[in-house]
Scaffold this motif. Structure first.
Motif, mmCIF file in Angstrom:
data_model
loop_
_atom_site.group_PDB
_atom_site.id
_atom_site.type_symbol
_atom_site.label_atom_id
_atom_site.label_comp_id
_atom_site.label_asym_id
_atom_site.label_seq_id
_atom_site.Cartn_x
_atom_site.Cartn_y
_atom_site.Cartn_z
ATOM 1 N N ALA A 1 -9.532 -21.456 -4.008
ATOM 2 C CA ALA A 1 -10.852 -20.975 -3.602
ATOM 3 C C ALA A 1 -11.230 -19.724 -4.397
ATOM 4 N N SER A 2 -12.434 -19.260 -4.163
ATOM 5 C CA SER A 2 -12.890 -18.065 -4.874
ATOM 6 C C SER A 2 -11.999 -16.880 -4.524
ATOM 7 N N PRO A 3 -11.871 -15.903 -5.439
ATOM 8 C CA PRO A 3 -11.086 -14.705 -5.122
ATOM 9 C C PRO A 3 -11.548 -14.024 -3.838
ATOM 10 N N PHE A 4 -12.853 -14.076 -3.568
ATOM 11 C CA PHE A 4 -13.388 -13.476 -2.344
ATOM 12 C C PHE A 4 -12.800 -14.162 -1.111
ATOM 13 N N ALA A 5 -12.820 -15.510 -1.108
ATOM 14 C CA ALA A 5 -12.300 -16.259 0.038
ATOM 15 C C ALA A 5 -10.793 -16.053 0.182
ATOM 16 N N GLN A 6 -10.061 -16.081 -0.931
ATOM 17 C CA GLN A 6 -8.617 -15.887 -0.859
ATOM 18 C C GLN A 6 -8.270 -14.489 -0.335
ATOM 19 N N ALA A 7 -9.034 -13.485 -0.778
ATOM 20 C CA ALA A 7 -8.782 -12.122 -0.314
ATOM 21 C C ALA A 7 -9.011 -12.011 1.188
ATOM 22 N N LEU A 8 -10.044 -12.676 1.698
ATOM 23 C CA LEU A 8 -10.306 -12.639 3.133
ATOM 24 C C LEU A 8 -9.216 -13.344 3.926
ATOM 25 N N ILE A 9 -8.757 -14.491 3.437
ATOM 26 C CA ILE A 9 -7.722 -15.248 4.158
ATOM 27 C C ILE A 9 -6.410 -14.478 4.172
ATOM 28 N N LEU A 10 -5.967 -14.032 3.008
ATOM 29 C CA LEU A 10 -4.703 -13.301 2.932
ATOM 30 C C LEU A 10 -4.818 -11.960 3.658
ATOM 31 N N GLY A 11 -5.957 -11.309 3.520
ATOM 32 C CA GLY A 11 -6.161 -10.061 4.244
ATOM 33 C C GLY A 11 -6.141 -10.277 5.741
ATOM 34 N N GLY A 12 -6.708 -11.400 6.199
ATOM 35 C CA GLY A 12 -6.657 -11.721 7.631
ATOM 36 C C GLY A 12 -5.237 -11.904 8.127
ATOM 37 N N LEU A 13 -4.395 -12.529 7.297
ATOM 38 C CA LEU A 13 -2.981 -12.676 7.661
ATOM 39 C C LEU A 13 -2.308 -11.311 7.758
ATOM 40 N N HIS A 14 -2.648 -10.429 6.825
ATOM 41 C CA HIS A 14 -2.090 -9.070 6.863
ATOM 42 C C HIS A 14 -2.502 -8.352 8.142
ATOM 43 N N VAL A 15 -3.768 -8.454 8.512
ATOM 44 C CA VAL A 15 -4.249 -7.810 9.733
ATOM 45 C C VAL A 15 -3.503 -8.357 10.950
ATOM 46 N N ALA A 16 -3.309 -9.686 10.994
ATOM 47 C CA ALA A 16 -2.606 -10.298 12.122
ATOM 48 C C ALA A 16 -1.175 -9.777 12.230
ATOM 49 N N VAL A 17 -0.487 -9.699 11.092
ATOM 50 C CA VAL A 17 0.888 -9.188 11.100
ATOM 51 C C VAL A 17 0.909 -7.734 11.552
ATOM 52 N N SER A 18 -0.054 -6.955 11.086
ATOM 53 C CA SER A 18 -0.078 -5.540 11.460
ATOM 54 C C SER A 18 -0.319 -5.370 12.955
ATOM 55 N N VAL A 19 -1.170 -6.218 13.547
ATOM 56 C CA VAL A 19 -1.422 -6.131 14.993
ATOM 57 C C VAL A 19 -0.139 -6.412 15.770
ATOM 58 N N ILE A 20 0.605 -7.423 15.351
ATOM 59 C CA ILE A 20 1.854 -7.753 16.033
ATOM 60 C C ILE A 20 2.853 -6.607 15.935
ATOM 61 N N VAL A 21 3.044 -6.087 14.720
ATOM 62 C CA VAL A 21 4.012 -5.007 14.513
ATOM 63 C C VAL A 21 3.596 -3.760 15.278
ATOM 64 N N HIS A 22 2.329 -3.385 15.174
ATOM 65 C CA HIS A 22 1.855 -2.178 15.853
ATOM 66 C C HIS A 22 1.919 -2.312 17.366
ATOM 67 N N SER A 23 1.649 -3.520 17.878
ATOM 68 C CA SER A 23 1.743 -3.731 19.325
ATOM 69 C C SER A 23 3.175 -3.582 19.809
ATOM 70 N N LEU A 24 4.116 -4.090 19.030
ATOM 71 C CA LEU A 24 5.530 -3.942 19.399
ATOM 72 C C LEU A 24 5.947 -2.475 19.360
ATOM 73 N N ILE A 25 5.418 -1.720 18.397
ATOM 74 C CA ILE A 25 5.722 -0.289 18.324
ATOM 75 C C ILE A 25 5.202 0.420 19.568
ATOM 76 N N VAL A 26 3.979 0.070 19.989
ATOM 77 C CA VAL A 26 3.400 0.691 21.181
ATOM 78 C C VAL A 26 4.220 0.337 22.424
ATOM 79 N N LEU A 27 4.600 -0.918 22.563
ATOM 80 C CA LEU A 27 5.389 -1.321 23.730
ATOM 81 C C LEU A 27 6.726 -0.592 23.763
ATOM 82 N N GLY A 28 7.381 -0.503 22.604
ATOM 83 C CA GLY A 28 8.652 0.212 22.551
ATOM 84 C C GLY A 28 8.480 1.701 22.774
ATOM 85 N N GLY A 29 7.436 2.281 22.171
ATOM 86 C CA GLY A 29 7.200 3.710 22.317
ATOM 87 C C GLY A 29 6.846 4.102 23.733
ATOM 88 N N SER A 30 6.024 3.286 24.409
ATOM 89 C CA SER A 30 5.638 3.619 25.780
ATOM 90 C C SER A 30 6.838 3.537 26.722
#
Length: 211
Positions: A146-175
């Protein structure tokens, strides 16, 4: 039907972003300290702000705006030092507010809004996010999909999803750790320890992103 992104890059990309998110940095340190000092709800408010900041970086990358930081290196340095200064300001705020009474289980709406905005500002000024979207993301984009724009959005979306999971686990452990610590440590010293922790994160960020 062709995949919008090369399927062979998805697993390596996920591994790369997971390792990046697990590397100690400003988001990880700050979120852990917020969750320890103010509780789970406050931590998730901060996660929401951090996530929106990361999404802005993703969109900027998809539109090619992050290339400006390569054209003008001084702009990257400006983002870097403003981000470091922002963390020191958070450290001072935590130090000044140490010992004030609060309810970690039900933080005020103003507190949640403030943590959201600080998480947003902190990630917009996070040079680690800039380096990822300038240097790493383009290496996973393939011209025969796909276009670089579409690929950047898809891969970036995966990055955001991974970051939400990791950050949520950090919050649960920290609290959880914070709840245990508050039974043993006075609020004054907990707040000051949080302030010192944020200051150390700022020093680490300045050192790790130096030219």
């Amino acid at each position: 039907m062709a995949w919008p992104v090369d399927p062979t890059v998805i697993l390596p990309f996920l591994i790369a972003v997971l390792l990046i998110e697990l590397t100690p940095g400003p988001n990880m340190g700050w979120l852990a300290l917020v969750a320890m000092g103010q509780g789970r709800i406050a931590g998730f408010a901060a996660v929401a702000g951090v996530t929106l900041g990361l999404a802005v970086w993703m969109a900027a990358s998809a539109f090619g705006l992050t290339s400006i930081l390569l054209t003008w290196p001084w702009l990257f340095q400006l983002v870097r030092w403003v981000g470091v200064g922002f963390l020191f300001w958070l450290a001072w705020e935590a130090w000044a507010g140490a010992g004030r009474s609060s309810n970690p289980e039900a933080p005020a709406t103003e507190t949640l809004r403030g943590l959201f905005l600080r998480g947003l500002a902190g990630n917009l000024l996070n040079p680690k996010a800039a380096v990822f979207y300038i240097g790493l993301l383009p290496t996973f984009i393939r011209p025969d999909h796909a276009s670089p724009f579409a690929q950047a959005l898809i891969l970036g979306g995966l990055h955001v999803a991974v970051s939400v999971i990791v950050h949520s686990l950090i919050v649960l452990g920290g609290s959880t750790a914070g709840a245990l610590a508050l039974r043993r440590v006075e609020g004054l010293w907990t707040g000051r320890a949080m302030a010192l922790g944020i200051a150390l994160v700022a020093i680490w960020m300045a050192w790790s992103t130096r030219g």
